[in-house]
Design a protein around this motif. Structure first.
Motif, mmCIF file in Angstrom:
data_model
loop_
_atom_site.group_PDB
_atom_site.id
_atom_site.type_symbol
_atom_site.label_atom_id
_atom_site.label_comp_id
_atom_site.label_asym_id
_atom_site.label_seq_id
_atom_site.Cartn_x
_atom_site.Cartn_y
_atom_site.Cartn_z
ATOM 1 N N ARG A 98 0.846 -1.193 0.000
ATOM 2 C CA ARG A 98 0.000 0.000 0.000
ATOM 3 C C ARG A 98 0.881 1.241 0.000
ATOM 4 N N ALA A 99 0.618 2.135 -0.967
ATOM 5 C CA ALA A 99 1.434 3.342 -1.092
ATOM 6 C C ALA A 99 1.379 4.199 0.157
ATOM 7 N N SER A 100 0.281 4.124 0.904
ATOM 8 C CA SER A 100 0.138 4.935 2.107
ATOM 9 C C SER A 100 1.132 4.535 3.200
ATOM 10 N N ARG A 101 1.746 3.367 3.050
ATOM 11 C CA ARG A 101 2.703 2.890 4.053
ATOM 12 C C ARG A 101 4.099 3.483 3.860
ATOM 13 N N GLY A 102 4.343 4.148 2.747
ATOM 14 C CA GLY A 102 5.655 4.734 2.520
ATOM 15 C C GLY A 102 6.199 4.375 1.154
ATOM 16 N N ASP A 103 7.421 4.834 0.888
ATOM 17 C CA ASP A 103 8.064 4.588 -0.395
ATOM 18 C C ASP A 103 8.839 3.272 -0.399
ATOM 19 N N ASN A 145 9.283 1.390 7.722
ATOM 20 C CA ASN A 145 8.798 2.046 6.508
ATOM 21 C C ASN A 145 9.426 3.425 6.392
ATOM 22 N N VAL A 193 9.709 7.142 4.063
ATOM 23 C CA VAL A 193 9.195 8.083 3.070
ATOM 24 C C VAL A 193 10.341 8.994 2.646
ATOM 25 N N THR A 203 5.317 14.326 -5.943
ATOM 26 C CA THR A 203 4.741 13.922 -4.658
ATOM 27 C C THR A 203 3.400 13.199 -4.758
ATOM 28 N N SER A 257 0.755 10.330 -5.469
ATOM 29 C CA SER A 257 1.041 8.898 -5.360
ATOM 30 C C SER A 257 1.465 8.237 -6.670
ATOM 31 N N ARG A 264 5.047 9.222 -7.373
ATOM 32 C CA ARG A 264 5.956 8.644 -6.377
ATOM 33 C C ARG A 264 6.195 7.166 -6.651
ATOM 34 N N ARG A 265 5.113 6.443 -6.911
ATOM 35 C CA ARG A 265 5.243 5.002 -7.147
ATOM 36 C C ARG A 265 6.099 4.732 -8.384
#
Length: 254
Positions: free
Chosen positions: A40-45, A90, A92, A167, A169, A172-173
């Protein structure tokens, strides 16, 4: 910051924790630190399960992950770090760090930018027909966007890349998937390489579908369009290199 650089930072923090006595002197600092990306992208890079694999530390994996996260927060290029679950860390990245990844790919500093495999790299078996076709088509689409941008007067200057454009998502991904490529491409593991190529393709498609790359109608070209096309060029370079690593041509048109 590439995964290999993040792994080096983690090893350095572990060594410092041992030297300071915060970890037991029997702690073994691993030669290899696994870096992956959260589902999940919300968890960090990026994420690492290293705290689960360090032997002799004298603390629980979660406590070690907390120590590592605290150390990483002070490192340049890292916007945040936290311990999660039973011992994952995790991370970012800062937007400036994401922008530096893109610039290095464009400059060819990572081995991903030449468009050709290194002289000593063996040609890997190509992925299945569907993935190969998808990558070739993606390369042609990316090249087409760059041609269209040039025709519309979009200025594409890596030195003027706006980190803020990286920045959201999908961007970033994509940047993080591109950052993983040099490390994956140097391993003679075709299966892992193909899995990574599938992820790069998904990220390219998500980015294309989420962002207006070119001016529309009477809209004037803006620096934002230029920054987006800088990322498009970085993605094109990596896709081209990946295809040629498998002995497959990277067409500019289909």
């Amino acid at each position: 910051m590439y995964p290999a650089q993040l792994a080096d930072e983690i090893r350095e923090i572990l060594a410092r924790l041992v030297a300071s006595g915060e970890l037991a002197p029997t702690t073994r600092v691993p030669a290899y630190v696994r870096i992956e990306r959260p589902v999940r992208a919300s968890r960090g890079d990026f994420a690492s399960p290293v705290a689960l694999r360090v032997a002799g530390a004298g603390v629980s994996p979660r406590a070690l992950a907390d120590l590592l996260a605290a150390g990483l927060r002070d490192r340049q290029g890292i916007a945040g770090a936290e311990a999660v679950e039973e011992g994952f860390v995790n991370v970012v990245l800062t937007s400036a760090s994401l922008a530096e990844i893109v610039r290095e790919i464009l400059a060819g500093m990572t081995g991903a930018g030449s468009g050709e495999p290194g002289a000593s790299a063996a040609v890997l078996a190509p992925p299945g027909d569907e993935l190969t076709s998808g990558l070739r088509y993606a390369h042609a689409r990316l090249a087409g966007l760059l041609r269209a941008g040039g025709a519309l007067g979009v200025a594409r200057d890596p030195d003027r890349l706006d980190p803020g454009e990286l920045t959201p998502s999908p961007a970033r991904r994509l940047v993080c998937a591109l950052a993983e490529y040099p490390g994956v491409s140097t391993r003679e593991n075709a299966r892992a390489f193909h899995r990574h190529l599938a992820e790069v393709l998904r990220c390219v498609e998500d980015y294309e579908g989420s962002t207006s790359m070119l001016p529309r109608g009477d809209e004037e070209a803006t620096p934002a369009h230029g920054s987006r096309l800088v990322l498009v060029e970085a993605a094109r370079i990596v896709v081209a290199n990946a295809l040629r690593r498998c002995g497959v041509s990277a067409p500019d048109r289909l």
